[in-house]
Design an enzyme around this catalytic site. Structure first.
Site, PDB file in Angstrom:
ATOM      1  N   LYS A  13       0.833  -1.220   0.000  1.00 10.91           N
ATOM      2  CA  LYS A  13       0.000   0.000   0.000  1.00 10.91           C
ATOM      3  C   LYS A  13       0.862   1.262   0.000  1.00 10.91           C
ATOM      4  O   LYS A  13       0.578   2.204  -0.730  1.00 10.91           O
ATOM      5  CB  LYS A  13      -0.926   0.037   1.234  1.00 10.91           C
ATOM      6  CG  LYS A  13      -1.921  -1.113   1.321  1.00 10.91           C
ATOM      7  CD  LYS A  13      -2.915  -0.913   2.451  1.00 10.91           C
ATOM      8  CE  LYS A  13      -2.310  -0.863   3.841  1.00 10.91           C
ATOM      9  NZ  LYS A  13      -1.657  -2.111   4.259  1.00 10.91           N
ATOM     10  N   ARG A  88      -9.849   0.969   8.706  1.00 10.77           N
ATOM     11  CA  ARG A  88      -9.434  -0.386   9.076  1.00 10.77           C
ATOM     12  C   ARG A  88     -10.546  -1.135   9.801  1.00 10.77           C
ATOM     13  O   ARG A  88     -10.369  -2.317  10.108  1.00 10.77           O
ATOM     14  CB  ARG A  88      -8.216  -0.310   9.988  1.00 10.77           C
ATOM     15  CG  ARG A  88      -6.900  -0.735   9.331  1.00 10.77           C
ATOM     16  CD  ARG A  88      -5.835  -0.594  10.362  1.00 10.77           C
ATOM     17  NE  ARG A  88      -4.593  -1.225  10.100  1.00 10.77           N
ATOM     18  CZ  ARG A  88      -3.544  -0.639   9.520  1.00 10.77           C
ATOM     19  NH1 ARG A  88      -3.656   0.572   9.034  1.00 10.77           N
ATOM     20  NH2 ARG A  88      -2.392  -1.270   9.425  1.00 10.77           N
ATOM     21  N   ARG A 127      11.099  -5.448   4.143  1.00 15.38           N
ATOM     22  CA  ARG A 127      10.993  -4.026   4.497  1.00 15.38           C
ATOM     23  C   ARG A 127      11.918  -3.701   5.672  1.00 15.38           C
ATOM     24  O   ARG A 127      12.602  -2.677   5.671  1.00 15.38           O
ATOM     25  CB  ARG A 127       9.534  -3.695   4.847  1.00 15.38           C
ATOM     26  CG  ARG A 127       9.324  -2.257   5.251  1.00 15.38           C
ATOM     27  CD  ARG A 127       7.880  -1.851   5.125  1.00 15.38           C
ATOM     28  NE  ARG A 127       7.035  -2.473   6.142  1.00 15.38           N
ATOM     29  CZ  ARG A 127       5.707  -2.441   6.124  1.00 15.38           C
ATOM     30  NH1 ARG A 127       5.081  -1.858   5.131  1.00 15.38           N
ATOM     31  NH2 ARG A 127       5.000  -3.005   7.082  1.00 15.38           N
ATOM     32  N   ARG A 139      10.827  -0.558  11.747  1.00 21.42           N
ATOM     33  CA  ARG A 139       9.638  -0.301  12.565  1.00 21.42           C
ATOM     34  C   ARG A 139       9.552  -1.339  13.673  1.00 21.42           C
ATOM     35  O   ARG A 139       9.789  -2.525  13.447  1.00 21.42           O
ATOM     36  CB  ARG A 139       8.390  -0.389  11.682  1.00 21.42           C
ATOM     37  CG  ARG A 139       8.120   0.856  10.905  1.00 21.42           C
ATOM     38  CD  ARG A 139       7.023   0.666   9.896  1.00 21.42           C
ATOM     39  NE  ARG A 139       5.829   0.009  10.424  1.00 21.42           N
ATOM     40  CZ  ARG A 139       4.696  -0.105   9.752  1.00 21.42           C
ATOM     41  NH1 ARG A 139       4.599   0.399   8.534  1.00 21.42           N
ATOM     42  NH2 ARG A 139       3.659  -0.707  10.279  1.00 21.42           N
ATOM     43  N   ARG A 150      -0.978  -8.419  13.630  1.00 24.20           N
ATOM     44  CA  ARG A 150      -1.480  -7.422  12.670  1.00 24.20           C
ATOM     45  C   ARG A 150      -2.301  -8.115  11.581  1.00 24.20           C
ATOM     46  O   ARG A 150      -3.304  -7.586  11.129  1.00 24.20           O
ATOM     47  CB  ARG A 150      -0.304  -6.643  12.061  1.00 24.20           C
ATOM     48  CG  ARG A 150       0.338  -5.706  13.082  1.00 24.20           C
ATOM     49  CD  ARG A 150       1.733  -5.283  12.684  1.00 24.20           C
ATOM     50  NE  ARG A 150       1.778  -4.495  11.472  1.00 24.20           N
ATOM     51  CZ  ARG A 150       2.865  -4.362  10.725  1.00 24.20           C
ATOM     52  NH1 ARG A 150       3.995  -4.977  11.057  1.00 24.20           N
ATOM     53  NH2 ARG A 150       2.839  -3.617   9.650  1.00 24.20           N
TER      54      ARG A 150
END
Ligand code: AMP
Length: 197
Positions: A13, A88, A127, A139, A150
């Protein structure tokens, strides 16, 4: 142009939102970024958000909606925006519809990046590795344990958001397993197919 980008963590995204932002000259609004920024300020609500984010849980709707409502009023969002990571929950989607209706506005497209859940672990690991290679701290929530939470939050709370938009014929699914350029092209094609395009 007002666009919502849906998809699980690691679906791409952020990458596609940045491309859309550059192409259409509208801001990329990531609620994850906004919440991480709020967490850095150290305010009580920011710290509460940080605990939830780091654990892989969703931040309560009321907190997220407050941040989004304020951000959508900024001058740079007047011509449109790309919402990444919001809504969400169905509650957030309903609240967004009400916010838009109040201003006589509507979404132009809801794009859902569909990816195999089995691919998410390697994508999120990539990532984190890319951040490390660039000398940035990864992160805190890009680790296997938190990712599992998640993904669960996505399946439980966010998959119904796709159904919400599909029920009102606003959902455009896009194959998120393709390369970033192919996904980009599929998104452009989906936007061109819109009745108002
Ligand atoms: P993201 O950067 O979109 O992957 O979001 C990172 C984290 O921020 C999520 O795992 C949630 O804890 C929180 N978050 C981001 N957007 C939302 C939202 N719309 N509603 C609730 N929590 C959110």
């Amino acid at each position: 142009m007002r666009i919502v980008l849906l998809g699980p963590p690691g679906a791409g995204k952020g990458t596609q939102a940045a491309r859309l932002s550059a192409r259409h000259g509208i801001p990329h609004l990531s609620t994850g970024e906004m919440l991480r920024h709020a967490a850095e300020t150290g305010t009580p609500s920011g710290l509460r958000a940080k605990r939830l984010i780091d654990a892989g849980n969703l931040v309560p709707d009321a907190d997220v909606l407050g941040i989004v409502a304020t951000r959508l009023h900024d001058a740079d969002a007047a011509r449109g925006y790309i919402l990444d990571g919001f809504p969400r929950t169905v509650g957030q989607a309903e609240a967004l519809d009400i916010m838009l209706e109040t201003h006589g506005q509507a979404l132009d497209a809801v794009l859902e990046l569909r990816v195999d859940l089995s691919a998410l672990v390697s994508r999120v690991k990539a990532r984190a590795d890319a951040a490390a290679a660039a000398g940035q701290a990864p992160r805190a929530d890009d680790n296997a344990t938190t990712l599992a939470r998640r993904v669960n939050a996505y399946l439980e709370a966010t998959q119904p958001v796709s159904d919400y938009y599909a029920a009102t014929r606003r959902l455009s699914p896009v194959d998120g397993m393709a390369t970033p350029d192919e996904v980009d092209a599929a998104i452009a094609a989906a936007l061109a197919r819109r009745p108002t395009a």
